[in-house]
Design a protein around this motif. Sequence first.
Motif, PDB file in Angstrom:
ATOM      1  N   LEU A  55       0.860  -1.277   0.064  1.00 56.25           N
ATOM      2  CA  LEU A  55      -0.060   0.188  -0.042  1.00 56.25           C
ATOM      3  C   LEU A  55       0.881   1.468   0.095  1.00 56.25           C
ATOM      4  N   GLY A  56       1.889   1.374   1.021  1.00 60.52           N
ATOM      5  CA  GLY A  56       2.851   2.394   0.754  1.00 60.52           C
ATOM      6  C   GLY A  56       3.458   2.613  -0.357  1.00 60.52           C
ATOM      7  N   ARG A  57       3.917   1.581  -1.111  1.00 60.89           N
ATOM      8  CA  ARG A  57       4.651   1.638  -2.271  1.00 60.89           C
ATOM      9  C   ARG A  57       3.705   2.118  -3.326  1.00 60.89           C
ATOM     10  N   SER A  58       2.564   1.719  -3.297  1.00 66.93           N
ATOM     11  CA  SER A  58       1.438   1.994  -4.192  1.00 66.93           C
ATOM     12  C   SER A  58       1.132   3.457  -4.197  1.00 66.93           C
ATOM     13  N   VAL A  59       0.996   4.143  -3.042  1.00 64.75           N
ATOM     14  CA  VAL A  59       0.963   5.556  -2.729  1.00 64.75           C
ATOM     15  C   VAL A  59       2.092   6.224  -3.159  1.00 64.75           C
ATOM     16  N   SER A  60       3.363   5.778  -2.925  1.00 69.79           N
ATOM     17  CA  SER A  60       4.471   6.334  -3.474  1.00 69.79           C
ATOM     18  C   SER A  60       4.657   6.456  -5.062  1.00 69.79           C
ATOM     19  N   ALA A  69       1.899   1.146 -12.086  1.00 76.45           N
ATOM     20  CA  ALA A  69       2.817   0.500 -10.996  1.00 76.45           C
ATOM     21  C   ALA A  69       2.055   0.620  -9.829  1.00 76.45           C
ATOM     22  N   SER A  70       1.228   1.783  -9.628  1.00 78.30           N
ATOM     23  CA  SER A  70       0.434   2.000  -8.229  1.00 78.30           C
ATOM     24  C   SER A  70      -0.471   1.023  -8.117  1.00 78.30           C
ATOM     25  N   LEU A  71      -1.429   0.678  -9.047  1.00 72.58           N
ATOM     26  CA  LEU A  71      -2.556  -0.365  -9.228  1.00 72.58           C
ATOM     27  C   LEU A  71      -1.607  -1.749  -9.081  1.00 72.58           C
ATOM     28  N   TYR A  72      -0.709  -1.903  -9.800  1.00 73.12           N
ATOM     29  CA  TYR A  72      -0.033  -3.282  -9.494  1.00 73.12           C
ATOM     30  C   TYR A  72       0.319  -3.493  -7.937  1.00 73.12           C
ATOM     31  N   SER A  73       0.989  -2.556  -7.642  1.00 69.36           N
ATOM     32  CA  SER A  73       1.654  -2.696  -6.005  1.00 69.36           C
ATOM     33  C   SER A  73       0.396  -2.894  -5.062  1.00 69.36           C
ATOM     34  N   HIS A  74      -0.852  -2.317  -5.179  1.00 68.50           N
ATOM     35  CA  HIS A  74      -1.918  -2.393  -4.330  1.00 68.50           C
ATOM     36  C   HIS A  74      -3.001  -1.730  -5.025  1.00 68.50           C
ATOM     37  N   PRO A  75      -4.046  -2.139  -5.264  1.00 70.14           N
ATOM     38  CA  PRO A  75      -5.148  -1.335  -5.956  1.00 70.14           C
ATOM     39  C   PRO A  75      -5.965  -0.453  -5.016  1.00 70.14           C
ATOM     40  N   ALA A  76      -5.621  -0.242  -3.979  1.00 76.50           N
ATOM     41  CA  ALA A  76      -6.023   0.717  -2.888  1.00 76.50           C
ATOM     42  C   ALA A  76      -5.404   1.933  -2.602  1.00 76.50           C
ATOM     43  N   GLY A  77      -4.455   2.071  -3.474  1.00 74.14           N
ATOM     44  CA  GLY A  77      -3.261   3.192  -3.136  1.00 74.14           C
ATOM     45  C   GLY A  77      -3.832   4.582  -3.421  1.00 74.14           C
ATOM     46  N   ILE A  78      -4.184   4.499  -4.547  1.00 76.31           N
ATOM     47  CA  ILE A  78      -4.918   5.863  -4.945  1.00 76.31           C
ATOM     48  C   ILE A  78      -6.153   6.074  -4.165  1.00 76.31           C
ATOM     49  N   ALA A  79      -6.911   5.154  -3.836  1.00 77.29           N
ATOM     50  CA  ALA A  79      -8.118   5.697  -3.028  1.00 77.29           C
ATOM     51  C   ALA A  79      -7.665   5.960  -1.667  1.00 77.29           C
ATOM     52  N   ALA A  80      -6.534   5.466  -1.137  1.00 77.23           N
ATOM     53  CA  ALA A  80      -6.005   5.890   0.013  1.00 77.23           C
ATOM     54  C   ALA A  80      -5.524   7.273   0.086  1.00 77.23           C
TER      55      ALA A  80
END
Length: 105
Positions: A55-60, A69-80
Amino acid sequence: MNLFGSFKKLFFLHFEWLALATGLILLAFMDPLSQAQTLCPIERLGFSYCPGEGLGRSVSHAFRGDFKASLYSHPAGIAAILIITGRIISIFHRNFNINKEKIDK
């Protein structure tokens, strides 16, 4: 109002948004490709599994504009990012209304 009461009031008004903003800033400057950096307290204690893995990697990645890459790391990153930013705005709105009520009295 005594010193403890003043501190308690400042803590109530500002701690949450400061903690959330600090977390977002740290994630914005974190290198998402580095395996050594982590903000997960569970991993910092030495455990290999973290419940929000990626999740943190996705946000980054999202802060860098790499949404794939954000969606691949964790689908909830942008939503977070959107949820945390919305929470910070709601806290500012609450604090503004508290200060406005004091001025009106």
